[in-house]
Design a protein around this motif. Structure first.
Motif, mmCIF file in Angstrom:
data_model
loop_
_atom_site.group_PDB
_atom_site.id
_atom_site.type_symbol
_atom_site.label_atom_id
_atom_site.label_comp_id
_atom_site.label_asym_id
_atom_site.label_seq_id
_atom_site.Cartn_x
_atom_site.Cartn_y
_atom_site.Cartn_z
ATOM 1 N N ILE A 63 1.008 2.808 -2.024
ATOM 2 C CA ILE A 63 0.980 1.792 -3.079
ATOM 3 C C ILE A 63 0.530 0.481 -2.458
ATOM 4 N N PRO A 64 -0.544 -0.098 -2.960
ATOM 5 C CA PRO A 64 -1.100 -1.300 -2.326
ATOM 6 C C PRO A 64 -0.230 -2.527 -2.545
ATOM 7 N N GLU A 65 -0.249 -3.401 -1.574
ATOM 8 C CA GLU A 65 0.369 -4.707 -1.711
ATOM 9 C C GLU A 65 -0.578 -5.621 -2.495
ATOM 10 N N PRO A 66 -0.059 -6.673 -3.122
ATOM 11 C CA PRO A 66 -0.955 -7.614 -3.810
ATOM 12 C C PRO A 66 -2.035 -8.130 -2.871
ATOM 13 N N GLY A 67 -3.280 -8.104 -3.343
ATOM 14 C CA GLY A 67 -4.407 -8.563 -2.547
ATOM 15 C C GLY A 67 -5.047 -7.495 -1.690
ATOM 16 N N SER A 68 -4.424 -6.309 -1.613
ATOM 17 C CA SER A 68 -4.978 -5.217 -0.811
ATOM 18 C C SER A 68 -5.983 -4.414 -1.632
ATOM 19 N N PRO A 69 -6.837 -3.612 -0.964
ATOM 20 C CA PRO A 69 -7.759 -2.746 -1.708
ATOM 21 C C PRO A 69 -6.989 -1.794 -2.616
ATOM 22 N N TRP A 70 -7.642 -1.363 -3.690
ATOM 23 C CA TRP A 70 -6.998 -0.494 -4.660
ATOM 24 C C TRP A 70 -7.302 0.952 -4.343
ATOM 25 N N PRO A 71 -6.287 1.815 -4.216
ATOM 26 C CA PRO A 71 -6.507 3.219 -3.857
ATOM 27 C C PRO A 71 -7.342 3.943 -4.912
ATOM 28 N N LEU A 72 -8.315 4.707 -4.449
ATOM 29 C CA LEU A 72 -9.182 5.497 -5.320
ATOM 30 C C LEU A 72 -9.046 6.965 -4.969
ATOM 31 N N PHE A 73 -8.627 7.766 -5.927
ATOM 32 C CA PHE A 73 -8.588 9.217 -5.756
ATOM 33 C C PHE A 73 -9.841 9.762 -6.425
ATOM 34 N N SER A 74 -10.785 10.227 -5.615
ATOM 35 C CA SER A 74 -12.107 10.578 -6.135
ATOM 36 C C SER A 74 -12.309 12.075 -6.304
ATOM 37 N N ARG A 75 -11.228 12.773 -6.554
ATOM 38 C CA ARG A 75 -11.349 14.218 -6.777
ATOM 39 C C ARG A 75 -10.806 14.579 -8.154
ATOM 40 N N ASP A 76 -10.873 15.842 -8.476
ATOM 41 C CA ASP A 76 -10.426 16.355 -9.773
ATOM 42 C C ASP A 76 -8.987 15.917 -10.031
ATOM 43 N N ILE A 77 -8.766 15.286 -11.183
ATOM 44 C CA ILE A 77 -7.440 14.784 -11.524
ATOM 45 C C ILE A 77 -6.408 15.896 -11.563
ATOM 46 N N ARG A 78 -6.837 17.128 -11.798
ATOM 47 C CA ARG A 78 -5.896 18.247 -11.876
ATOM 48 C C ARG A 78 -5.254 18.546 -10.531
ATOM 49 N N THR A 79 -5.799 17.969 -9.458
ATOM 50 C CA THR A 79 -5.203 18.140 -8.131
ATOM 51 C C THR A 79 -4.394 16.916 -7.700
ATOM 52 N N LEU A 80 -4.229 15.954 -8.601
ATOM 53 C CA LEU A 80 -3.536 14.699 -8.270
ATOM 54 C C LEU A 80 -2.088 14.737 -8.731
ATOM 55 N N ASP A 81 -1.186 14.614 -7.785
ATOM 56 C CA ASP A 81 0.249 14.519 -8.078
ATOM 57 C C ASP A 81 0.589 13.037 -8.228
ATOM 58 N N MET A 82 1.063 12.644 -9.393
ATOM 59 C CA MET A 82 1.322 11.227 -9.668
ATOM 60 C C MET A 82 2.796 10.871 -9.688
ATOM 61 N N ARG A 83 3.655 11.789 -9.301
ATOM 62 C CA ARG A 83 5.100 11.547 -9.391
ATOM 63 C C ARG A 83 5.554 10.416 -8.470
ATOM 64 N N TYR A 84 4.807 10.139 -7.412
ATOM 65 C CA TYR A 84 5.206 9.053 -6.505
ATOM 66 C C TYR A 84 5.108 7.684 -7.179
ATOM 67 N N LEU A 85 4.442 7.624 -8.334
ATOM 68 C CA LEU A 85 4.300 6.369 -9.072
ATOM 69 C C LEU A 85 5.354 6.214 -10.172
ATOM 70 N N SER A 86 6.236 7.175 -10.315
ATOM 71 C CA SER A 86 7.223 7.135 -11.385
ATOM 72 C C SER A 86 8.086 5.876 -11.294
ATOM 73 N N GLY A 87 8.182 5.167 -12.428
ATOM 74 C CA GLY A 87 8.995 3.966 -12.495
ATOM 75 C C GLY A 87 8.353 2.723 -11.914
ATOM 76 N N LYS A 88 7.101 2.830 -11.464
ATOM 77 C CA LYS A 88 6.436 1.696 -10.821
ATOM 78 C C LYS A 88 5.256 1.150 -11.628
ATOM 79 N N VAL A 89 4.983 1.733 -12.790
ATOM 80 C CA VAL A 89 3.753 1.418 -13.520
ATOM 81 C C VAL A 89 4.069 0.841 -14.895
ATOM 82 N N ASP A 90 3.480 -0.287 -15.190
ATOM 83 C CA ASP A 90 3.620 -0.877 -16.518
ATOM 84 C C ASP A 90 2.652 -0.257 -17.514
ATOM 85 N N VAL A 91 1.385 -0.127 -17.133
ATOM 86 C CA VAL A 91 0.367 0.387 -18.048
ATOM 87 C C VAL A 91 -0.415 1.526 -17.404
ATOM 88 N N LEU A 92 -0.500 2.624 -18.113
ATOM 89 C CA LEU A 92 -1.392 3.719 -17.766
ATOM 90 C C LEU A 92 -2.586 3.627 -18.709
#
Length: 443
Positions: A63-92
Motif C-alpha cells: 500500500i503506497p504512502e502519500p506521494g509514492s508511486p501508485w501500484p499497478l497490477f497489469s495482469r488479468d483481474i481474475r488472478t488478483l487477490d484484493m483482500r489485503y485492501l479490506s477496510g482501507k478503501v473509500d471508493v472502488l
C-alpha cells in the motif's frame, strides 16, 4: 502525473479497476481520493498509466504512502487477490469492459467472456469499500439486457451473497430478490448491521450536460455502504445536469458564444445560425450553462492554451509540437461517407469511439473553417475536412495536455475512446466525497 491534492482534510483512498487510459482514475484523484491500486491488462494502457505515475507491483502486495508511486497490477483481474485492501478503501471505481453491451459491438451481454461485472462484484466483497462508482455504455440499458442490468444492481446491493458456480445468474438473481423482500418485510435480519449491504442507484447521463464538449451517453452506477446512512435522494440532486443545449443555442442567438470566438469567419457563423432550431422548440432551463462545443475545447478549457490549426501541408504523420503540445499531428486519408458524418466545430463533438480496429473511420473526422469552391455543394462552397489529432480528441475527452498517452496513434485513440471523460467522472467523484462527508464518515 495524476494531480496531487495539496489541501486534504481527510486522507480518502481509492482503487481503480479496468483503469484503461486513466480518465476515471484522474477524476477520482481530483476529487481527493488517493489511489492505492490500479488494475489494467491492455499493454499500451498500462504504459500510459506508468508514464503518468503508476508503478508495476507484480505479485507483491503493498500500500503506497502519500506521494509514492501508485501500484499497478497489469495482469488479468481474475488472478488478483484484493483482500489485503479490506477496510482501507473509500471508493472502488471502474468501468468493466463495455464490448459485451456496446451498441457498436456484437452485444452478447452477460454471455460474453469479456463481461467483467462478476469481477467487480468480487472486488466489492473482498474490499468492502464505502462507495462504488461504475461507468458503462448506455447499451447496458437496452431492453434485451434490462434483466441482467437489474441483476447487476441487485448483486451490488447484496455482494456478500456470493453466486455459487453451479447456478445461473437468473437463479442467483431470484435468490437476491427474495432476500431483499424478506429484509423489507422483517422475515430476515442482516447480521452485519448494513456493513455488507449497499444502497445502489443508476442514472443515464449525457456527458455534454456536465461540461464535457462531447455528446456521450453513458450509464453511471453509484453505491454506498448502507451502514453509512448516505442520503441517496440528496446525492441524486447533487449530480443533476449543469449544462444544456438550449443554453448553448441561446448564447449563440444573443452573441455571447461568438464573442468568445471572435476569429470565426462570417460565413461559418452565418451557416451555424441558419441551422439553429426555431425558438419555439427550445425548452430553456434557467441556471444551466451552455453546452461546450468542439471549438471551445480547441480554444482551451481550464486555462489551457488554444490549439493551433494543423496546416494542410502537414497531414503527413509527423510530430511538430504545434502549440507546444504533443500528439497534435496531422494525419492523411480522412473521408466522409454515409453513416459517418464529421464533427462540426460549433457543436459538442460526437462520441469518441474506441473502434474495433483503432480509429473508427469517419467518426474521427472534423469539418474546418476553410472552404473551397464546389459547384455541386449547396451555395457553391464546400468545407475542407481532416482527421482529428490525438490531442484534439483528448481535449474533447477533457484530458489535460500534460497527460501522456503511450503507443501508436491507433492505440492512443483507442484508450481515449474507452475512457471516462475526466470532467464527467469528477462530478460524480466529488459528489461521492461530499456525500461521505455529510454522512459523518471517518476515513
Amino acid at each position: 502525473m495524476l494531480e496531487q491534492q495539496e489541501d486534504r482534510s481527510r486522507d480518502r483512498t481509492a482503487v481503480e479497476l479496468f483503469a484503461g487510459g486513466g480518465g476515471l482514475a484522474m477524476a477520482v484523484e481530483r476529487a481527493g481520493f488517493r489511489p492505492l491500486l490500479f488494475n489494467e491488462v491492455a499493454k499500451r494502457a498500462c504504459e500510459t498509466l506508468e508514464a503518468n505515475g503508476a508503478k508495476e507491483r507484480g505479485d507483491e502486495e503493498w500500500i503506497p504512502e502519500p506521494g509514492s508511486p501508485w501500484p499497478l497490477f497489469s495482469r488479468d483481474i481474475r488472478t488478483l487477490d484484493m483482500r489485503y485492501l479490506s477496510g482501507k478503501v473509500d471508493v472502488l471505481a471502474g468501468g468493466p469492459p463495455c464490448q459485451p453491451f456496446s451498441l457498436g459491438g456484437i452485444a452478447k451481454g452477460d454471455e460474453d467472456k469479456r463481461n467483467m461485472f462478476p469481477e467487480m462484484f468480487r472486488a466489492v466483497r473482498e474490499i468492502q469499500p464505502k462507495a462504488v462508482i461504475c461507468e458503462n455504455v448506455v447499451g447496458l440499458r437496452r431492453k434485451s439486457f434490462e434483466p441482467y442490468f437489474q441483476y447487476i444492481l441487485n448483486e451490488l446491493s447484496f455482494p456478500y451473497l456470493e453466486r455459487r458456480p453451479d447456478t445461473t445468474w437468473q437463479e442467483h438473481d431470484r435468490l437476491l430478490r427474495e432476500y431483499d423482500a424478506a429484509l423489507k418485510d422483517g422475515r430476515a435480519v442482516d447480521p452485519s448491521g448494513g456493513f455488507e449491504l449497499y444502497d445502489v442507484l443508476a442514472t443515464t447521463v449525457n456527458a455534454a450536460d456536465y461540461g464535457v464538449p462531447q455528446v456521450r451517453n453513458r450509464v453511471i452506477i453509484v453505491a454506498f455502504r448502507r451502514d453509512l446512512g448516505v442520503d441517496m435522494k440528496e446525492f441524486m440532486r447533487s449530480v443533476r445536469p449543469t449544462h444544456s443545449q438550449a443554453a448553448l443555442i441561446r448564447s449563440m442567438r444573443d452573441g455571447e458564444y461568438w464573442e468568445r470566438h471572435p476569429s470565426v469567419p462570417d460565413h461559418v457563423r452565418d451557416r451555424v445560425m441558419a441551422g439553429l432550431p426555431k425558438q419555439a422548440s427550445l425548452a430553456i432551463e434557467d441556471g444551466l450553462l451552455p453546452w461546450l462545443t468542439f471549438r471551445d475545447a480547441l480554444a482551451g478549457l481550464d486555462g489551457e492554451p488554444s490549439l493551433p490549426p494543423v496546416p494542410w501541408e502537414h497531414l503527413d504523420r509527423k510530430e511538430r509540437y504545434l502549440g507546444g503540445v504533443t500528439n497534435h499531428i496531422g494525419w492523411p486519408g480522412a473521408r466522409i461517407y454515409k453513416g459517418h458524418t464529421p464533427n462540426e466545430l460549433d457543436r459538442p463533438a460526437k462520441t469518441v469511439k474506441a473502434g474495433v480496429h483503432g480509429v473508427p473511420g469517419g467518426e474521427s473526422v472534423m469539418l474546418t473553417d476553410d472552404r473551397f469552391r464546389d459547384s455541386t455543394a449547396p451555395g457553391g462552397w464546400a468545407y475542407r475536412h481532416r482527421y482529428m489529432t490525438v490531442r484534439e480528441t483528448a481535449r474533447v475527452m477533457t484530458f489535460p495536455d500534460t497527460w501522456v498517452l503511450e503507443g501508436p496513434r491507433g492505440e492512443q485513440m483507442r484508450q481515449l475512446g474507452n475512457a471516462v471523460p475526466v470532467r464527467l467522472g469528477e462530478v460524480f467523484a466529488k459528489a461521492v466525497a461530499s456525500a461521505l462527508d455529510k454522512a459523518g464518515d471517518a476515513p
